[in-house]
Scaffold this active site. Structure first.
Site, PDB file in Angstrom:
ATOM      1  N   PRO A  24       0.793  -1.334  -0.125  1.00  0.00           N
ATOM      2  CA  PRO A  24      -0.155   0.028  -0.029  1.00  0.00           C
ATOM      3  C   PRO A  24       0.792   1.127   0.089  1.00  0.00           C
ATOM      4  O   PRO A  24       2.202   1.201   0.090  1.00  0.00           O
ATOM      5  CB  PRO A  24      -0.848  -0.149   1.364  1.00  0.00           C
ATOM      6  CG  PRO A  24       0.009  -1.155   2.187  1.00  0.00           C
ATOM      7  CD  PRO A  24       0.798  -1.949   1.089  1.00  0.00           C
ATOM      8  N   ILE A  25       0.106   2.405   0.017  1.00  0.00           N
ATOM      9  CA  ILE A  25       0.970   3.701  -0.295  1.00  0.00           C
ATOM     10  C   ILE A  25       1.619   3.902   1.026  1.00  0.00           C
ATOM     11  O   ILE A  25       1.103   3.752   2.038  1.00  0.00           O
ATOM     12  CB  ILE A  25      -0.285   4.896  -0.380  1.00  0.00           C
ATOM     13  CG1 ILE A  25      -0.922   4.585  -1.876  1.00  0.00           C
ATOM     14  CG2 ILE A  25       0.558   6.122  -0.352  1.00  0.00           C
ATOM     15  CD1 ILE A  25      -2.255   5.379  -1.735  1.00  0.00           C
ATOM     16  N   GLY A  26       3.002   4.324   1.035  1.00  0.00           N
ATOM     17  CA  GLY A  26       3.643   4.678   2.251  1.00  0.00           C
ATOM     18  C   GLY A  26       4.498   3.535   2.770  1.00  0.00           C
ATOM     19  O   GLY A  26       5.277   3.905   3.630  1.00  0.00           O
ATOM     20  N   LYS A  29       7.680   0.823  -1.209  1.00  0.00           N
ATOM     21  CA  LYS A  29       8.190  -0.110  -2.437  1.00  0.00           C
ATOM     22  C   LYS A  29       8.793   0.426  -3.567  1.00  0.00           C
ATOM     23  O   LYS A  29       9.846  -0.059  -4.131  1.00  0.00           O
ATOM     24  CB  LYS A  29       6.686  -0.690  -2.993  1.00  0.00           C
ATOM     25  CG  LYS A  29       5.743   0.297  -3.315  1.00  0.00           C
ATOM     26  CD  LYS A  29       4.383  -0.491  -3.756  1.00  0.00           C
ATOM     27  CE  LYS A  29       3.523   0.576  -4.284  1.00  0.00           C
ATOM     28  NZ  LYS A  29       2.792   1.443  -3.291  1.00  0.00           N
ATOM     29  N   GLU A  47       6.124   3.090 -11.183  1.00  0.00           N
ATOM     30  CA  GLU A  47       5.126   3.985 -11.379  1.00  0.00           C
ATOM     31  C   GLU A  47       5.294   5.338 -11.597  1.00  0.00           C
ATOM     32  O   GLU A  47       6.339   5.966 -10.971  1.00  0.00           O
ATOM     33  CB  GLU A  47       3.799   3.643 -10.386  1.00  0.00           C
ATOM     34  CG  GLU A  47       3.097   2.437 -10.388  1.00  0.00           C
ATOM     35  CD  GLU A  47       2.068   2.333  -9.537  1.00  0.00           C
ATOM     36  OE1 GLU A  47       0.942   1.829  -9.675  1.00  0.00           O
ATOM     37  OE2 GLU A  47       2.432   2.713  -8.250  1.00  0.00           O
ATOM     38  N   TYR A  59      -7.746  12.323  -4.334  1.00  0.00           N
ATOM     39  CA  TYR A  59      -7.479  12.528  -3.023  1.00  0.00           C
ATOM     40  C   TYR A  59      -8.166  13.619  -2.134  1.00  0.00           C
ATOM     41  O   TYR A  59      -8.598  13.420  -0.659  1.00  0.00           O
ATOM     42  CB  TYR A  59      -5.907  12.548  -2.381  1.00  0.00           C
ATOM     43  CG  TYR A  59      -5.148  11.424  -2.744  1.00  0.00           C
ATOM     44  CD1 TYR A  59      -5.448  10.275  -2.410  1.00  0.00           C
ATOM     45  CD2 TYR A  59      -3.958  11.959  -3.461  1.00  0.00           C
ATOM     46  CE1 TYR A  59      -4.560   9.095  -3.077  1.00  0.00           C
ATOM     47  CE2 TYR A  59      -2.970  10.945  -3.568  1.00  0.00           C
ATOM     48  CZ  TYR A  59      -3.302   9.455  -3.439  1.00  0.00           C
ATOM     49  OH  TYR A  59      -2.440   8.345  -3.733  1.00  0.00           O
ATOM     50  N   ASP A  97       7.844  -1.763  -9.059  1.00  0.00           N
ATOM     51  CA  ASP A  97       7.117  -1.174  -7.979  1.00  0.00           C
ATOM     52  C   ASP A  97       5.441  -1.271  -8.107  1.00  0.00           C
ATOM     53  O   ASP A  97       4.854  -0.746  -7.317  1.00  0.00           O
ATOM     54  CB  ASP A  97       7.392   0.075  -7.351  1.00  0.00           C
ATOM     55  CG  ASP A  97       6.926   1.225  -8.393  1.00  0.00           C
ATOM     56  OD1 ASP A  97       6.770   1.068  -9.570  1.00  0.00           O
ATOM     57  OD2 ASP A  97       7.038   2.311  -7.864  1.00  0.00           O
ATOM     58  N   GLU A 158      -0.284  13.633  -1.448  1.00  0.00           N
ATOM     59  CA  GLU A 158      -0.761  12.610  -0.638  1.00  0.00           C
ATOM     60  C   GLU A 158      -1.155  13.109   0.474  1.00  0.00           C
ATOM     61  O   GLU A 158      -1.669  12.312   1.397  1.00  0.00           O
ATOM     62  CB  GLU A 158       0.662  11.750  -0.521  1.00  0.00           C
ATOM     63  CG  GLU A 158       1.072  11.100  -1.700  1.00  0.00           C
ATOM     64  CD  GLU A 158       2.205  10.212  -1.428  1.00  0.00           C
ATOM     65  OE1 GLU A 158       2.606   9.465  -2.273  1.00  0.00           O
ATOM     66  OE2 GLU A 158       2.864  10.233  -0.337  1.00  0.00           O
TER      67      GLU A 158
END
Length: 223
Positions: A24-26, A29, A47, A59, A97, A158
């Site tokens: 997941p985000i954060g 990766k 990405e 977001y 990633d 983010e």
């Protein structure tokens, strides 16, 4: 060092010519994929979320921009993989990633029922073009720690990510990879492991990859 000097491929590289770091985000990766590529001489495919013109708006207003955000990422990833396949994916050593197979995970999390039907038709028409990696390394961390890392790296768009979305996303990753069986999966709990910022921890992770056999394994370093 298990891989020898920087840029030298390790003995296990021919077993895992294509490796994907996922999570997941954060979770780190992208940074880990970049470090891995530099250390072992793998080509790198990342990405490019900064190129998605809808992501910042998603977001802030996910209901309105979910479909446009999702489709942009789908076509972006397919373009990257299509360009890669023209160079012969299986003849190279590559670390990424992202993997296309998990793309519907985000769609099911954010799209309405009608939007999901449309997305699924487009996805299924493109999916056969995607290569299957030799190894997926799934990085995990609790949502509260992911949120801390997102705040620390301070990427402006983010900062609109909500704690609820991050928790739902983490659950979706867990459910997806519980059923995923197209590639071998090494699941790594990063709570007590910092392979990006700590060389000892990086070598520990590399050792887990070197020792990996079979289809699935879980590594949880005791703190």
């Amino acid at each position: 060092m298990l891989g020898g000097p920087a840029g030298e491929r390790p003995p296990w590289a021919d077993r895992f010519r294509s490796i994907v770091f996922e999570g997941p985000i954060g979770v780190g990766k992208s940074s880990l994929a970049r470090k891995f590529a530099e250390r072992f001489g793998y080509d790198l495919l990342l990405e490019a979320p900064e190129d998605n013109p809808f992501l910042d708006r998603f977001y802030r207003d996910s209901a309105r921009y979910a479909l446009s955000t999702q489709l942009f990422f789908l076509f972006q990833r397919m373009d990257q993989l299509r360009n890669l396949s023209q160079r012969d994916f299986f003849a190279e050593h590559l670390v990424c990633d992202f993997m296309l197979a998990k793309d519907p995970l985000f769609a099911r999390l954010t799209l309405t029922e009608d939007e999901l039907v449309l997305y699924q038709k487009i996805y299924e028409s493109l999916k056969p073009q995607a290569p299957i990696p030799d190894l997926v390394v799934l990085l995990q961390a609790p949502p509260n720690h992911l949120m801390e890392r997102i705040r620390e790296r301070a990427i402006p768009m983010e900062q609109g990510i909500s704690a609820d979305y991050l928790a739902d996303l983490s659950d979706a990753y867990t459910q997806f990879f519980h059923q995923y069986d197209e590639s071998p999966v090494l699941i790594v709990n990063t709570m007590a492991l910092n392979p990006i910022g700590d060389e000892v921890d990086f070598e520990i992770l590399v050792q887990q990859i070197s020792n990996f056999r079979g289809r699935r394994a879980y590594f949880n370093r005791q703190s």
